[in-house]
Design a protein around this motif. Structure first.
Motif, PDB file in Angstrom:
ATOM      1  N   ILE A 109       0.984  -1.072   0.194  1.00 40.83           N
ATOM      2  CA  ILE A 109      -0.010  -0.021   0.113  1.00 40.83           C
ATOM      3  C   ILE A 109       0.696   1.224  -0.116  1.00 40.83           C
ATOM      4  CG2 ILE A 109      -1.623   1.235   1.209  1.00 40.83           C
ATOM      5  CD1 ILE A 109      -2.642  -1.298   2.541  1.00 40.83           C
ATOM      6  N   GLY A 141      -3.505   3.400   4.250  1.00 34.23           N
ATOM      7  CA  GLY A 141      -4.254   2.210   4.113  1.00 34.23           C
ATOM      8  C   GLY A 141      -5.354   2.421   5.087  1.00 34.23           C
ATOM      9  N   PHE A 151      -7.691  -0.426  -2.534  1.00 29.99           N
ATOM     10  CA  PHE A 151      -6.131   0.230  -2.093  1.00 29.99           C
ATOM     11  C   PHE A 151      -5.487   0.550  -3.387  1.00 29.99           C
ATOM     12  CE2 PHE A 151      -6.492  -0.182   2.160  1.00 29.99           C
ATOM     13  CZ  PHE A 151      -6.825  -1.488   2.702  1.00 29.99           C
TER      14      PHE A 151
END
Length: 551
Positions: free
Chosen positions: A489, A493, A525
């Protein structure tokens, strides 16, 4: 002659279950009385055990007394008792000797060891008998056909825990003596196949046995992906398997080859086994989408939803065609926790449309044991509720029987990150899948010091730790789950997680979890192309394997 013998053995076996079918049928109209009788017998039988003396079983006269004196329990409450039993101590939880421990998955502990007694096996048979008798009498053509009962390779697992044996050799050990005798003559697969350790060899031998059985009438598996992966193996190795089939059964080879020579179409399996009438498998909760995929391959076959049968006990069983499985009121004493009010209800008090968590008291020595399985009441058969499995309570995910729990998952991730000296700003483990049967778990990780040279080892370590969960390891070993994958990520996140959950939940009700059931976190994401193209991912936003991650 072959068909006559099959029919004879089937009829003798199924008729032996008529008494248990009649007893269960009667219990459906007397649910409260049946359950009260089971509790009284349970308390009387085990009153002089260590546990029974601790909670004064001999003084309990009513259900209300039992609920007042005996607390709700989890596996953690039995750890010392399990340890004592494993060293040979008797009458700890049950008056009957413990035959073995059967492994299952835990929450805080990766694997639970569930005590099994002869009486507990009888209690399972009190549900299995009515199910099979109803199934065969409602579908008479099954008497003349053979059945495939899911036989799984045992693979590697401990055989003993201290002085106690661990694990049944085969699932058919749940059957009575006559059932085991008949099984050997009406089942497609030889139980000895369980000793096969190589999963590809196991699948090939299983497929060959199935292909040599033109009169296959029923397939009974637990998770639908077990059958899906088996048939996928046929697709990918069709020439090799047909060659082996030709060596064993030339006539059957010609028949199957004529069906598949132009390729395997959606209805090819239906034509390979024209007498197939029933497929029994899990069809609710996380299993639903995979059962629907099987329906495409077997468009005219009747699919029967299996009841909720856990390692600890049986909660429901298929009984009447057209209805969801009915509560197994004749096996154990059952309680249900209302998921809205948290009130505790008995089977005859359950309300249609409400969801409840299951509580068991069994002759295996579990008393007011919280199973953490949630069911929804869909109706009633006489006085007994019909139940549909919804999923695991307390942050569990169960795609195909792996039974991951948030507590254990968090421990595994934290220990893995610590080993790799990684700092995590945010992480989430969630299932991902592709267009085929391939699915597994992806670790979505936001870390300022994550580098590509540690990603392989990170995934492998996490996968190995998750394999401490007996059922997860088994799903990995037989190919139902792929190795853990990684998604890095690059944005916030935690904010992304909260923003998405806030669409359906009040902000104050959102709890950050490390385990989620949703399969679309990769797209959330990765809101743009630059973020989707991360290590372990393609530009389409789906994970590929990072390392082999094998257990």
């Amino acid at each position: 002659m072959y068909s006559v013998l099959t029919q004879m053995f089937n009829r003798v076996w199924i008729r032996s279950m008529k008494r248990s079918w009649r007893r269960f049928s009667n219990s459906l109209a007397q649910v409260e009385q049946t359950q009260t009788g089971l509790l009284e017998a349970l308390l009387s039988r085990h009153a002089q055990t260590r546990y029974g003396r601790q909670y004064h079983f001999s003084e309990i006269k009513t259900v209300a007394d039992y609920q007042k004196r005996v607390p709700l329990t989890t596996y953690e409450d039995y750890k010392l008792s399990i340890e004592a039993i494993s060293h040979g101590t008797e009458e700890v939880l049950t008056a009957d000797p413990v035959l073995l421990f059967e492994p299952s998955s835990g929450s805080v502990q990766a694997t639970k060891l569930i005590p099994y007694t002869q009486q507990l096996k009888f209690d399972f048979q009190a549900a299995i008998g009515p199910w099979l008798y109803a199934l065969y009498t409602q579908t008479p053509s099954l008497f003349g056909s053979k059945a495939y009962w899911s036989i799984s390779p045992a693979l590697d697992r401990p055989k003993r825990y201290h002085q106690m044996k661990v694990g049944f050799e085969n699932d058919y050990e749940y059957l009575g003596a006559l059932g085991r005798l008949a099984y050997a003559r009406v089942a497609v697969i030889d139980p000895s196949l369980t000793v096969e350790r190589d999963i590809e060899t196991f699948r090939k031998k299983t497929l060959l046995a199935l292909l040599q059985t033109p009169n296959l009438g029923m397939i009974s598996v637990w998770h639908p992906t077990f059958l899906g992966l088996l048939l996928d193996a046929f697709k990918t190795q069709v020439d090799s398997i047909l060659e082996s089939l030709a060596q064993q059964d030339k006539h059957r080879y010609q028949t199957v080859r004529s069906i598949v020579k132009k390729g395997l179409e959606d209805d090819s399996y239906q034509r390979i086994w024209p007498e197939l009438k029933v497929i029994s498998c899990w069809m609710d909760g996380p299993s639903k989408i995979y059962a629907e995929q099987l329906r495409v391959w077997f468009p005219t076959v009747r699919f029967q939803a299996k009841g909720l049968l856990a390692t600890e006990g049986v909660v429901s069983l298929p009984f009447q065609r057209g209805l969801d499985p009915v509560c197994a009121v004749g096996s154990h004493f059952l309680e249900f926790i209302d998921q809205h009010t948290h009130d505790i209800r008995l089977p005859h008090q359950l309300i249609r449309g409400r969801q409840y968590a299951v509580v068991l008291s069994t002759n295996g020595g579990l008393y007011r044991y919280q199973l953490h399985d949630v069911v929804e009441v869909t109706g009633h058969l006489h006085q007994a509720p019909t139940l549909r499995f919804m999923g695991k309570a307390q942050g569990g995910v169960d795609l195909c029987g792996e039974k991951l729990n948030e507590i254990h998952v968090r421990q595994c991730i934290d220990e893995t990150l610590k080993d790799r000296q990684l700092t995590a700003k945010y992480y989430l483990l969630a299932p991902t899948k592709d267009k085929n049967w391939s699915k597994g778990y992806t670790l979505f990780l936001e870390s300022p010091n994550l580098s590509e040279n540690v990603t392989d080892s990170l995934c492998q370590q996490l996968d190995r730790r998750l394999c401490g969960n007996y059922h997860y390891r088994y799903c990995r070993d037989i190919g139902q789950l792929q190795p853990v994958r990684l998604f890095r990520i690059k944005q916030d996140g935690r904010a992304t997680y909260i923003r998405y959950k806030n669409q359906t939940m009040r902000l104050g009700d959102i709890k950050l979890s490390c385990l989620d059931t949703d399969m679309d976190w990769d797209t959330r994401f990765a809101p743009d192309e630059s973020v989707m193209y991360n290590y372990g991912y393609s530009r389409r936003g789906r994970a590929h394997h990072v390392g082999d991650g094998m257990c």
